[in-house]
Design a protein around this motif. Sequence first.
Motif, PDB file in Angstrom:
ATOM      1  N   SER A  85       0.837  -1.207   0.000  1.00 40.29           N
ATOM      2  CA  SER A  85       0.000   0.000   0.000  1.00 40.29           C
ATOM      3  C   SER A  85       0.871   1.256   0.000  1.00 40.29           C
ATOM      4  O   SER A  85       0.580   2.225  -0.720  1.00 40.29           O
ATOM      5  CB  SER A  85      -0.910   0.049   1.229  1.00 40.29           C
ATOM      6  N   VAL A  86       1.948   1.241   0.801  1.00 42.11           N
ATOM      7  CA  VAL A  86       2.842   2.411   0.848  1.00 42.11           C
ATOM      8  C   VAL A  86       3.493   2.617  -0.525  1.00 42.11           C
ATOM      9  O   VAL A  86       3.623   3.748  -1.005  1.00 42.11           O
ATOM     10  CB  VAL A  86       3.908   2.256   1.960  1.00 42.11           C
ATOM     11  N   HIS A  87       3.862   1.513  -1.193  1.00 46.26           N
ATOM     12  CA  HIS A  87       4.514   1.652  -2.506  1.00 46.26           C
ATOM     13  C   HIS A  87       3.553   2.245  -3.534  1.00 46.26           C
ATOM     14  O   HIS A  87       3.935   3.108  -4.325  1.00 46.26           O
ATOM     15  CB  HIS A  87       5.073   0.301  -2.982  1.00 46.26           C
ATOM     16  N   ILE A  88       2.284   1.806  -3.490  1.00 44.82           N
ATOM     17  CA  ILE A  88       1.286   2.374  -4.422  1.00 44.82           C
ATOM     18  C   ILE A  88       1.101   3.873  -4.122  1.00 44.82           C
ATOM     19  O   ILE A  88       1.084   4.707  -5.030  1.00 44.82           O
ATOM     20  CB  ILE A  88      -0.056   1.619  -4.308  1.00 44.82           C
ATOM     21  N   ALA A  89       1.008   4.203  -2.827  1.00 44.27           N
ATOM     22  CA  ALA A  89       0.824   5.614  -2.449  1.00 44.27           C
ATOM     23  C   ALA A  89       2.037   6.452  -2.869  1.00 44.27           C
ATOM     24  O   ALA A  89       1.896   7.605  -3.289  1.00 44.27           O
ATOM     25  CB  ALA A  89       0.586   5.723  -0.948  1.00 44.27           C
ATOM     26  N   LEU A  90       3.246   5.869  -2.776  1.00 43.67           N
ATOM     27  CA  LEU A  90       4.441   6.607  -3.197  1.00 43.67           C
ATOM     28  C   LEU A  90       4.387   6.915  -4.694  1.00 43.67           C
ATOM     29  O   LEU A  90       4.741   8.012  -5.129  1.00 43.67           O
ATOM     30  CB  LEU A  90       5.712   5.809  -2.868  1.00 43.67           C
ATOM     31  N   TYR A  91       3.912   5.944  -5.491  1.00 42.26           N
ATOM     32  CA  TYR A  91       3.756   6.201  -6.938  1.00 42.26           C
ATOM     33  C   TYR A  91       2.774   7.342  -7.150  1.00 42.26           C
ATOM     34  O   TYR A  91       3.006   8.220  -7.986  1.00 42.26           O
ATOM     35  CB  TYR A  91       3.279   4.945  -7.679  1.00 42.26           C
ATOM     36  N   MET A 147       5.809  12.801   4.541  1.00 37.23           N
ATOM     37  CA  MET A 147       5.408  11.894   5.625  1.00 37.23           C
ATOM     38  C   MET A 147       5.535  10.442   5.168  1.00 37.23           C
ATOM     39  O   MET A 147       6.020   9.569   5.893  1.00 37.23           O
ATOM     40  CB  MET A 147       3.975  12.204   6.071  1.00 37.23           C
ATOM     41  N   LEU A 148       5.100  10.187   3.937  1.00 37.62           N
ATOM     42  CA  LEU A 148       5.132   8.814   3.427  1.00 37.62           C
ATOM     43  C   LEU A 148       6.572   8.337   3.184  1.00 37.62           C
ATOM     44  O   LEU A 148       6.916   7.185   3.467  1.00 37.62           O
ATOM     45  CB  LEU A 148       4.330   8.744   2.119  1.00 37.62           C
ATOM     46  N   ILE A 149       7.416   9.260   2.671  1.00 40.42           N
ATOM     47  CA  ILE A 149       8.824   8.898   2.446  1.00 40.42           C
ATOM     48  C   ILE A 149       9.484   8.577   3.790  1.00 40.42           C
ATOM     49  O   ILE A 149      10.265   7.626   3.899  1.00 40.42           O
ATOM     50  CB  ILE A 149       9.580  10.042   1.712  1.00 40.42           C
ATOM     51  N   SER A 150       9.125   9.336   4.840  1.00 38.67           N
ATOM     52  CA  SER A 150       9.698   9.071   6.171  1.00 38.67           C
ATOM     53  C   SER A 150       9.318   7.669   6.645  1.00 38.67           C
ATOM     54  O   SER A 150      10.142   6.918   7.178  1.00 38.67           O
ATOM     55  CB  SER A 150       9.196  10.092   7.199  1.00 38.67           C
ATOM     56  N   ALA A 154      11.839   4.587   7.342  1.00 39.35           N
ATOM     57  CA  ALA A 154      11.820   3.946   8.665  1.00 39.35           C
ATOM     58  C   ALA A 154      11.649   2.432   8.507  1.00 39.35           C
ATOM     59  O   ALA A 154      12.332   1.638   9.170  1.00 39.35           O
ATOM     60  CB  ALA A 154      10.699   4.535   9.514  1.00 39.35           C
ATOM     61  N   ALA A 155      10.762   2.016   7.587  1.00 40.80           N
ATOM     62  CA  ALA A 155      10.529   0.586   7.373  1.00 40.80           C
ATOM     63  C   ALA A 155      11.788  -0.076   6.803  1.00 40.80           C
ATOM     64  O   ALA A 155      12.177  -1.173   7.223  1.00 40.80           O
ATOM     65  CB  ALA A 155       9.344   0.398   6.420  1.00 40.80           C
ATOM     66  N   ALA A 156      12.444   0.616   5.851  1.00 34.09           N
ATOM     67  CA  ALA A 156      13.658   0.049   5.245  1.00 34.09           C
ATOM     68  C   ALA A 156      14.743  -0.129   6.316  1.00 34.09           C
ATOM     69  O   ALA A 156      15.423  -1.168   6.357  1.00 34.09           O
ATOM     70  CB  ALA A 156      14.159   0.973   4.135  1.00 34.09           C
ATOM     71  N   LEU A 157      14.880   0.864   7.211  1.00 34.83           N
ATOM     72  CA  LEU A 157      15.906   0.775   8.267  1.00 34.83           C
ATOM     73  C   LEU A 157      15.558  -0.337   9.264  1.00 34.83           C
ATOM     74  O   LEU A 157      16.434  -1.066   9.736  1.00 34.83           O
ATOM     75  CB  LEU A 157      16.034   2.124   8.994  1.00 34.83           C
ATOM     76  N   LYS A 158      14.257  -0.484   9.573  1.00 32.97           N
ATOM     77  CA  LYS A 158      13.825  -1.542  10.502  1.00 32.97           C
ATOM     78  C   LYS A 158      14.175  -2.916   9.921  1.00 32.97           C
ATOM     79  O   LYS A 158      14.728  -3.778  10.609  1.00 32.97           O
ATOM     80  CB  LYS A 158      12.327  -1.431  10.761  1.00 32.97           C
ATOM     81  N   HIS A 159      13.865  -3.109   8.620  1.00 28.63           N
ATOM     82  CA  HIS A 159      14.177  -4.397   7.990  1.00 28.63           C
ATOM     83  C   HIS A 159      15.689  -4.665   8.002  1.00 28.63           C
ATOM     84  O   HIS A 159      16.131  -5.785   8.182  1.00 28.63           O
ATOM     85  CB  HIS A 159      13.673  -4.417   6.543  1.00 28.63           C
ATOM     86  N   HIS A 160      16.473  -3.583   7.803  1.00 28.51           N
ATOM     87  CA  HIS A 160      17.914  -3.762   7.689  1.00 28.51           C
ATOM     88  C   HIS A 160      18.581  -4.012   9.042  1.00 28.51           C
ATOM     89  O   HIS A 160      19.380  -4.931   9.187  1.00 28.51           O
ATOM     90  CB  HIS A 160      18.521  -2.517   7.028  1.00 28.51           C
ATOM     91  N   PHE A 161      18.221  -3.175  10.033  1.00 29.66           N
ATOM     92  CA  PHE A 161      18.966  -3.226  11.297  1.00 29.66           C
ATOM     93  C   PHE A 161      18.283  -4.031  12.398  1.00 29.66           C
ATOM     94  O   PHE A 161      18.941  -4.525  13.299  1.00 29.66           O
ATOM     95  CB  PHE A 161      19.240  -1.805  11.806  1.00 29.66           C
ATOM     96  N   ILE A 162      16.951  -4.170  12.354  1.00 32.21           N
ATOM     97  CA  ILE A 162      16.260  -4.893  13.441  1.00 32.21           C
ATOM     98  C   ILE A 162      15.873  -6.301  12.971  1.00 32.21           C
ATOM     99  O   ILE A 162      16.282  -7.290  13.557  1.00 32.21           O
ATOM    100  CB  ILE A 162      15.026  -4.097  13.931  1.00 32.21           C
ATOM    101  N   ASP A 163      15.114  -6.383  11.858  1.00 34.60           N
ATOM    102  CA  ASP A 163      14.683  -7.708  11.369  1.00 34.60           C
ATOM    103  C   ASP A 163      15.844  -8.462  10.708  1.00 34.60           C
ATOM    104  O   ASP A 163      15.872  -9.688  10.706  1.00 34.60           O
ATOM    105  CB  ASP A 163      13.529  -7.558  10.368  1.00 34.60           C
ATOM    106  N   LYS A 164      16.758  -7.731  10.112  1.00 36.72           N
ATOM    107  CA  LYS A 164      17.912  -8.304   9.388  1.00 36.72           C
ATOM    108  C   LYS A 164      17.455  -9.407   8.424  1.00 36.72           C
ATOM    109  O   LYS A 164      18.024 -10.503   8.386  1.00 36.72           O
ATOM    110  CB  LYS A 164      18.943  -8.868  10.376  1.00 36.72           C
ATOM    111  N   ASP A 165      16.360  -9.112   7.662  1.00 32.10           N
ATOM    112  CA  ASP A 165      15.804 -10.134   6.774  1.00 32.10           C
ATOM    113  C   ASP A 165      16.229  -9.961   5.306  1.00 32.10           C
ATOM    114  O   ASP A 165      15.728 -10.667   4.431  1.00 32.10           O
ATOM    115  CB  ASP A 165      14.261 -10.147   6.892  1.00 32.10           C
ATOM    116  N   GLY A 166      17.119  -9.013   5.047  1.00 29.95           N
ATOM    117  CA  GLY A 166      17.654  -8.861   3.681  1.00 29.95           C
ATOM    118  C   GLY A 166      16.745  -8.128   2.711  1.00 29.95           C
ATOM    119  O   GLY A 166      17.096  -7.943   1.548  1.00 29.95           O
ATOM    120  N   ILE A 167      15.557  -7.709   3.190  1.00 24.54           N
ATOM    121  CA  ILE A 167      14.603  -7.018   2.316  1.00 24.54           C
ATOM    122  C   ILE A 167      15.216  -5.758   1.699  1.00 24.54           C
ATOM    123  O   ILE A 167      15.062  -5.492   0.512  1.00 24.54           O
ATOM    124  CB  ILE A 167      13.328  -6.636   3.122  1.00 24.54           C
ATOM    125  N   THR A 168      15.917  -4.974   2.542  1.00 26.36           N
ATOM    126  CA  THR A 168      16.482  -3.706   2.058  1.00 26.36           C
ATOM    127  C   THR A 168      17.565  -3.945   1.009  1.00 26.36           C
ATOM    128  O   THR A 168      17.695  -3.178   0.065  1.00 26.36           O
ATOM    129  CB  THR A 168      17.032  -2.901   3.258  1.00 26.36           C
TER     130      THR A 168
END
Length: 181
Positions: A85-91, A147-150, A154-168
């Motif tokens: 949903s965020v990606h569609i809204a960013l477009y 606001m949406l870019i923020s 934030a989600a990209a940083l969470k995936h990278h540093f907290i979840d460490k799931d390689g998504i970013t």
Amino acid sequence: MNRYSKLSIALHWLIALLIIAAFALGFYMTDLQFSLTKLKLFSWHKWIGVTVLALVAIRLINRLFQAAPAYPESMEKWEKVAAHSVHIALYFFMFAVPLSGYFYTYAAGFPVVYLGLFELPAPIAPDPLLKLQLKTLHEILTTGMLMLISLHIAAALKHHFIDKDGITNRMLPRALTKDTQ
Ligand code: HEM
């Protein structure tokens, strides 16, 4: 790990840099006293914004023909829905923000001469009332986009540093990641 294509990654980061530049100029130039420098910065802001619009059109066409890599199973269903949903809204904002600025400029009666080389088509005639409405719309949309870019960062940083799931890493050039494939 599934990755985005080289073209998608290049467009993502090029557009991101141009959007940062458009925001920086947008906030800076509007408070300046009238001068030749102010006019030049307005022109650069418009050229950068129009370039974003063209690149986002290419990016959307590319995205429609080339599906994004699937999310890993470790992601909850709601996370996948939220990310999508965020990606569609960013477009939406990447089109709506430059378009509102473009229409505002023409409603104000100023042509956009791209890079000082050629004049872009006028979508509307000058209109003082519409000009004020489109100025407000451009400001509201830029606030929404910020606001949406923020949230996106934030989600990209969470995936990278907290979840460490390689998504970013999927959107980073391979040379910057430890991915082997
Ligand atoms: C990604 C694209 C763009 C972004 C992120 C962006 C962002 C901004 C921001 C943050 C401002 C300051 C708003 C404020 O004072 O609160 C602004 C102002 C402005 N933008 Fe854009 N903009 C973009 C594209 C465009 C385009 C394509 C045009 C025209 C062709 C344009 C024309 C203007 C003008 C004329 C102003 C000054 C408004 C005034 O008269 O004070 N913008 N923009």
